[in-house]
Enzyme design. Sequence first.
Site, mmCIF file in Angstrom:
data_model
loop_
_atom_site.group_PDB
_atom_site.id
_atom_site.type_symbol
_atom_site.label_atom_id
_atom_site.label_comp_id
_atom_site.label_asym_id
_atom_site.label_seq_id
_atom_site.Cartn_x
_atom_site.Cartn_y
_atom_site.Cartn_z
ATOM 1 N N ASP A 31 49.578 30.777 40.013
ATOM 2 C CA ASP A 31 50.096 31.679 41.054
ATOM 3 C C ASP A 31 51.115 30.934 41.910
ATOM 4 O O ASP A 31 50.899 29.783 42.295
ATOM 5 C CB ASP A 31 48.944 32.202 41.920
ATOM 6 C CG ASP A 31 49.369 33.383 42.775
ATOM 7 O OD1 ASP A 31 48.878 34.508 42.519
ATOM 8 O OD2 ASP A 31 50.190 33.201 43.701
ATOM 9 N N ILE A 32 52.225 31.606 42.193
ATOM 10 C CA ILE A 32 53.327 30.972 42.931
ATOM 11 C C ILE A 32 52.961 30.701 44.395
ATOM 12 O O ILE A 32 53.548 29.813 45.023
ATOM 13 C CB ILE A 32 54.603 31.844 42.806
ATOM 14 C CG1 ILE A 32 55.866 31.034 42.968
ATOM 15 C CG2 ILE A 32 54.571 33.039 43.742
ATOM 16 C CD1 ILE A 32 57.121 31.756 42.493
ATOM 17 N N ASN A 87 42.900 43.112 42.363
ATOM 18 C CA ASN A 87 43.201 44.017 43.464
ATOM 19 C C ASN A 87 43.752 45.330 42.932
ATOM 20 O O ASN A 87 44.551 45.336 41.993
ATOM 21 C CB ASN A 87 44.226 43.370 44.406
ATOM 22 C CG ASN A 87 43.668 42.153 45.106
ATOM 23 O OD1 ASN A 87 42.540 42.181 45.590
ATOM 24 N ND2 ASN A 87 44.430 41.074 45.149
ATOM 25 N N VAL A 96 51.610 43.451 42.685
ATOM 26 C CA VAL A 96 52.227 43.485 41.353
ATOM 27 C C VAL A 96 51.441 44.494 40.523
ATOM 28 O O VAL A 96 50.213 44.374 40.382
ATOM 29 C CB VAL A 96 52.216 42.098 40.681
ATOM 30 C CG1 VAL A 96 52.788 42.186 39.270
ATOM 31 C CG2 VAL A 96 53.005 41.087 41.510
ATOM 32 N N HIS A 100 46.157 42.236 36.745
ATOM 33 C CA HIS A 100 46.004 40.782 36.655
ATOM 34 C C HIS A 100 44.703 40.375 37.325
ATOM 35 O O HIS A 100 44.222 41.051 38.238
ATOM 36 C CB HIS A 100 47.200 40.056 37.283
ATOM 37 C CG HIS A 100 47.522 40.517 38.663
ATOM 38 N ND1 HIS A 100 48.224 41.682 38.904
ATOM 39 C CD2 HIS A 100 47.214 39.985 39.876
ATOM 40 C CE1 HIS A 100 48.345 41.839 40.210
ATOM 41 N NE2 HIS A 100 47.735 40.846 40.826
ATOM 42 N N HIS A 102 42.939 37.261 39.264
ATOM 43 C CA HIS A 102 43.068 35.974 39.947
ATOM 44 C C HIS A 102 41.852 35.118 39.579
ATOM 45 O O HIS A 102 40.715 35.589 39.691
ATOM 46 C CB HIS A 102 43.066 36.167 41.462
ATOM 47 C CG HIS A 102 44.189 37.012 41.993
ATOM 48 N ND1 HIS A 102 45.286 36.480 42.613
ATOM 49 C CD2 HIS A 102 44.378 38.356 42.001
ATOM 50 C CE1 HIS A 102 46.100 37.458 42.989
ATOM 51 N NE2 HIS A 102 45.577 38.606 42.639
HETATM 52 P P1 5GP Z 1 48.215 40.890 43.909
HETATM 53 O O1 5GP Z 1 48.572 40.729 45.367
HETATM 54 O O2 5GP Z 1 49.007 42.017 43.275
HETATM 55 O O3 5GP Z 1 46.762 40.975 43.632
HETATM 56 O O4 5GP Z 1 48.666 39.536 43.222
HETATM 57 C C1 5GP Z 1 49.963 39.221 42.866
HETATM 58 C C2 5GP Z 1 50.035 37.736 42.799
HETATM 59 O O5 5GP Z 1 51.183 37.375 42.066
HETATM 60 C C3 5GP Z 1 50.160 37.055 44.168
HETATM 61 O O6 5GP Z 1 49.076 36.164 44.352
HETATM 62 C C4 5GP Z 1 51.512 36.354 44.107
HETATM 63 O O7 5GP Z 1 51.507 35.092 44.748
HETATM 64 C C5 5GP Z 1 51.756 36.213 42.614
HETATM 65 N N1 5GP Z 1 53.160 36.236 42.254
HETATM 66 C C6 5GP Z 1 54.103 37.127 42.673
HETATM 67 N N2 5GP Z 1 55.286 36.870 42.108
HETATM 68 C C7 5GP Z 1 55.091 35.773 41.302
HETATM 69 C C8 5GP Z 1 55.967 35.034 40.444
HETATM 70 O O8 5GP Z 1 57.160 35.310 40.293
HETATM 71 N N3 5GP Z 1 55.413 33.978 39.777
HETATM 72 C C9 5GP Z 1 54.096 33.634 39.908
HETATM 73 N N4 5GP Z 1 53.675 32.574 39.218
HETATM 74 N N5 5GP Z 1 53.253 34.327 40.710
HETATM 75 C C10 5GP Z 1 53.740 35.381 41.390
#
Ligand code: 5GP
Length: 115
Positions: A31-32, A87, A96, A100, A102
């Site tokens: 995760d970034i 989520n 996103v 996915h 985590h």
């Molecule tokens: P969500 O908030 O949808 O559950 O998780 C999305 C996750 O994707 C976040 O933890 C965010 O840091 C990660 N993320 C968003 N854009 C990128 C990206 O371009 N590269 C990587 N490696 N992670 C990303």
Amino acid sequence: MSENCLFCKIGTGAIPSQKIFENEKVFGFVDIHPQAKTHLLFVHKTHTSNINDMSKDSTAIAEVFQAIAEYTKDKDLSTDGFRVVTNLGPNAGQTVFHTHFHVVGGEPLGHFGRR
Ligand code: 5GP
Ligand code: ZN
């Protein structure tokens, strides 16, 4: 592959990422914006928008969890433990819209719950 989907593009390599796992069906990457010492994302290559959408495909769900098991096996993660989070929607903070999971750990985690 869904057009303009970030994780579909990470899956194909069109957008770079630090991949830590890949097989025919599933990939995992760092995760970034890590929320713990270890923060990985596991994603099925078939595009669905969230876990309820994905629930139509129980094989895909199993394949993601098998990938997590295969990756964590023989690592400290499996002995020390980790958390899997997915989520769905605004209250959970989904940002996103490609399902996915985590995988969070590498250190003791706070109790899960309300902010
Ligand atoms: P969500 O908030 O949808 O559950 O998780 C999305 C996750 O994707 C976040 O933890 C965010 O840091 C990660 N993320 C968003 N854009 C990128 C990206 O371009 N590269 C990587 N490696 N992670 C990303
Ligand atoms: Zn996608």
